[in-house]
Design a protein around this motif. Sequence first.
Motif, PDB file in Angstrom:
ATOM      1  N   VAL A  44      15.128   4.683  -0.973  1.00 47.09           N
ATOM      2  CA  VAL A  44      14.224   4.656   0.185  1.00 47.09           C
ATOM      3  C   VAL A  44      12.783   4.886  -0.250  1.00 47.09           C
ATOM      4  CG1 VAL A  44      13.617   5.855   2.318  1.00 47.09           C
ATOM      5  CG2 VAL A  44      16.010   5.357   1.814  1.00 47.09           C
ATOM      6  N   SER A  45      12.579   5.804  -1.187  1.00 46.05           N
ATOM      7  CA  SER A  45      11.224   6.159  -1.621  1.00 46.05           C
ATOM      8  C   SER A  45      10.616   5.122  -2.554  1.00 46.05           C
ATOM      9  CB  SER A  45      11.237   7.519  -2.335  1.00 46.05           C
ATOM     10  OG  SER A  45      11.780   8.521  -1.511  1.00 46.05           O
ATOM     11  N   PHE A  86      20.380   8.811  -5.411  1.00 52.00           N
ATOM     12  CA  PHE A  86      20.250   7.355  -5.269  1.00 52.00           C
ATOM     13  C   PHE A  86      19.718   6.983  -3.896  1.00 52.00           C
ATOM     14  CE2 PHE A  86      22.290   6.499  -9.224  1.00 52.00           C
ATOM     15  CZ  PHE A  86      22.125   5.148  -9.481  1.00 52.00           C
ATOM     16  N   ASP A  87      20.275   7.597  -2.854  1.00 52.24           N
ATOM     17  CA  ASP A  87      19.851   7.271  -1.493  1.00 52.24           C
ATOM     18  C   ASP A  87      18.378   7.584  -1.283  1.00 52.24           C
ATOM     19  OD1 ASP A  87      22.414   6.454  -0.969  1.00 52.24           O
ATOM     20  OD2 ASP A  87      22.998   8.286   0.085  1.00 52.24           O
ATOM     21  N   GLY A 109       0.807  -1.218   0.000  1.00 53.82           N
ATOM     22  CA  GLY A 109       0.000   0.000   0.000  1.00 53.82           C
ATOM     23  C   GLY A 109       0.835   1.260   0.000  1.00 53.82           C
ATOM     24  N   GLU A 110       2.099   1.145   0.402  1.00 54.62           N
ATOM     25  CA  GLU A 110       2.997   2.304   0.423  1.00 54.62           C
ATOM     26  C   GLU A 110       3.806   2.414  -0.857  1.00 54.62           C
ATOM     27  OE1 GLU A 110       5.270   1.487   3.894  1.00 54.62           O
ATOM     28  OE2 GLU A 110       3.574   1.750   5.270  1.00 54.62           O
ATOM     29  N   ASP A 111       3.648   1.433  -1.761  1.00 56.34           N
ATOM     30  CA  ASP A 111       4.376   1.478  -3.029  1.00 56.34           C
ATOM     31  C   ASP A 111       3.797   2.567  -3.925  1.00 56.34           C
ATOM     32  OD1 ASP A 111       6.266  -0.401  -4.861  1.00 56.34           O
ATOM     33  OD2 ASP A 111       4.603   0.376  -6.054  1.00 56.34           O
ATOM     34  N   ARG A 112       4.639   3.192  -4.747  1.00 49.69           N
ATOM     35  CA  ARG A 112       4.208   4.304  -5.591  1.00 49.69           C
ATOM     36  C   ARG A 112       3.101   3.902  -6.557  1.00 49.69           C
ATOM     37  NH1 ARG A 112       5.930   3.717 -10.725  1.00 49.69           N
ATOM     38  NH2 ARG A 112       7.538   2.150 -11.070  1.00 49.69           N
ATOM     39  N   ARG A 113       3.105   2.624  -7.005  1.00 49.99           N
ATOM     40  CA  ARG A 113       2.117   2.191  -7.986  1.00 49.99           C
ATOM     41  C   ARG A 113       0.726   2.020  -7.402  1.00 49.99           C
ATOM     42  NH1 ARG A 113       7.026  -1.363  -9.925  1.00 49.99           N
ATOM     43  NH2 ARG A 113       7.204  -1.286  -7.666  1.00 49.99           N
ATOM     44  N   LEU A 146       9.971  12.235 -10.186  1.00 54.28           N
ATOM     45  CA  LEU A 146      11.019  11.211 -10.149  1.00 54.28           C
ATOM     46  C   LEU A 146      10.547   9.952  -9.441  1.00 54.28           C
ATOM     47  CD1 LEU A 146      14.177  13.398  -9.364  1.00 54.28           C
ATOM     48  CD2 LEU A 146      13.596  12.311 -11.532  1.00 54.28           C
ATOM     49  N   ILE A 147       9.928  10.119  -8.279  1.00 55.19           N
ATOM     50  CA  ILE A 147       9.486   8.957  -7.506  1.00 55.19           C
ATOM     51  C   ILE A 147       8.398   8.192  -8.255  1.00 55.19           C
ATOM     52  CG2 ILE A 147       8.278   8.251  -5.393  1.00 55.19           C
ATOM     53  CD1 ILE A 147       9.768  10.480  -3.934  1.00 55.19           C
ATOM     54  N   GLY A 148       7.559   8.904  -8.998  1.00 56.99           N
ATOM     55  CA  GLY A 148       6.450   8.269  -9.695  1.00 56.99           C
ATOM     56  C   GLY A 148       6.810   7.652 -11.030  1.00 56.99           C
ATOM     57  N   ALA A 149       8.033   7.884 -11.513  1.00 55.70           N
ATOM     58  CA  ALA A 149       8.434   7.340 -12.813  1.00 55.70           C
ATOM     59  C   ALA A 149       8.691   5.838 -12.715  1.00 55.70           C
ATOM     60  CB  ALA A 149       9.685   8.055 -13.310  1.00 55.70           C
TER      61      ALA A 149
END
Length: 422
Positions: A321-322, A316-317, A49-53, A292-295
């Motif tokens: 994490v995100s 990268f770091d 549920g915490e994954d961006r997708r 960036l996180i959503g790509a």
Amino acid sequence: MISYARQTPEETPEAGVPRAEDHIAPAPRVSVQAFCETVETAAAVQSAGEDRRLGKAHLKIQMGGMAAAVEAYRSAPTPNVIVLETDARVDILAGLDHLATVCDPGTRVVVIGRVNDVALYRELVRRGVSDYVISPVTTIDVVRSICNLFSAPEAKSVGRIIAVVGAKGGVGSSTIAHNVAWAIARDLAMDSVVADLDLAFGTAGLDYNQDPPQGIADAVFSPDRIDTAFVDRLLSKCTDHLSLLAAPATLDRVYDFGVEAFDAIFDTLRTTMPCIVLDVPHQWSGWTKRALIGADDILIVAAPDLASLRNTKNLFDLLRVSRPNDRPPLYCLNQVGIPKRPEINAGEFAKAIEIQPIATIPFDPQMFGSAANNGQMIAEVSANHRTTEMFLQMAQRLTGRSETKKPRGSFLSPLIEKLRGK
């Protein structure tokens, strides 16, 4: 009526981080309720549920398995997706029969079970289960199962978003983005679009020799009008397979955006284009971080210097994490070999980042300068240059495609070329 199943136990992919070709499209805004029997499965679903997708999905988890689900929906409407964990073969079939009596039409059911049996799977299909996943499950198993419910062959296609960003200003990230997109469109024959997100200073229009009257600014400042037809009108066609959503590159207004300013544009592009390349400007704000996180994949362009090394490592770091369930970002070194400039070599750079660059592009001011001034791609200036091959290899890595779509030559080709020359 519950939706039709698609996956047998034997076809379940290996757990772990997806490969480039294992593209998992994000789920739309749907409600998901999971009924788990074990703490381990509940933890995997919670992590999913915490994954961006699944960022747009509303996920609720409770314990109790099948019995809890049947009891919950006696007096409440069912969500878009129900995830059920069970470890008993008899209970699952009887429980599904009970669930069907209280389940709303269109609800999709994913079952997590321990029995790897084709006969059971066929019976689940007959009862309308959407997916059957063998436990124990990982986070990516849950993400894949839920997301794939909405990206079946009969559903609308969902494009892959590739974000390209510079580790610092002036490293040539826009040039790399535009040339990689060109290779994706021309050599891999994928319909693609370049979205120039640097509204004030974007160079995509210059690089592709385009001067469209409309572009991405018309969309971002008119969020209520965004739909497929509206975005299609804003696209400028560069080649048969490549389109451009150009930046205005003017300073007549200030381009301050909220965190979700580009969400509707990206979502619309996903429904119409197999590949979207984001030319992300070198700035740090809520919307650039979100982009960036959503790509689906990220390419960081760096120069072989200390500032680029520090910034690449920071990116990268943060992205690791995100995006814990995605493969790490990729990076390339650009402008390598500038005369008399001290440089960090690729080996030391890779040791600090803990991953090798996918390309090391040499400094060639004559070729890159000529291409930029003429509004051409490197492949148009020098089709057989080593850098042109690098852009193709980067396009293949980012899209997960290994084969080009160039026509196959025959043994008579050299002779025909000589005759044409005469």
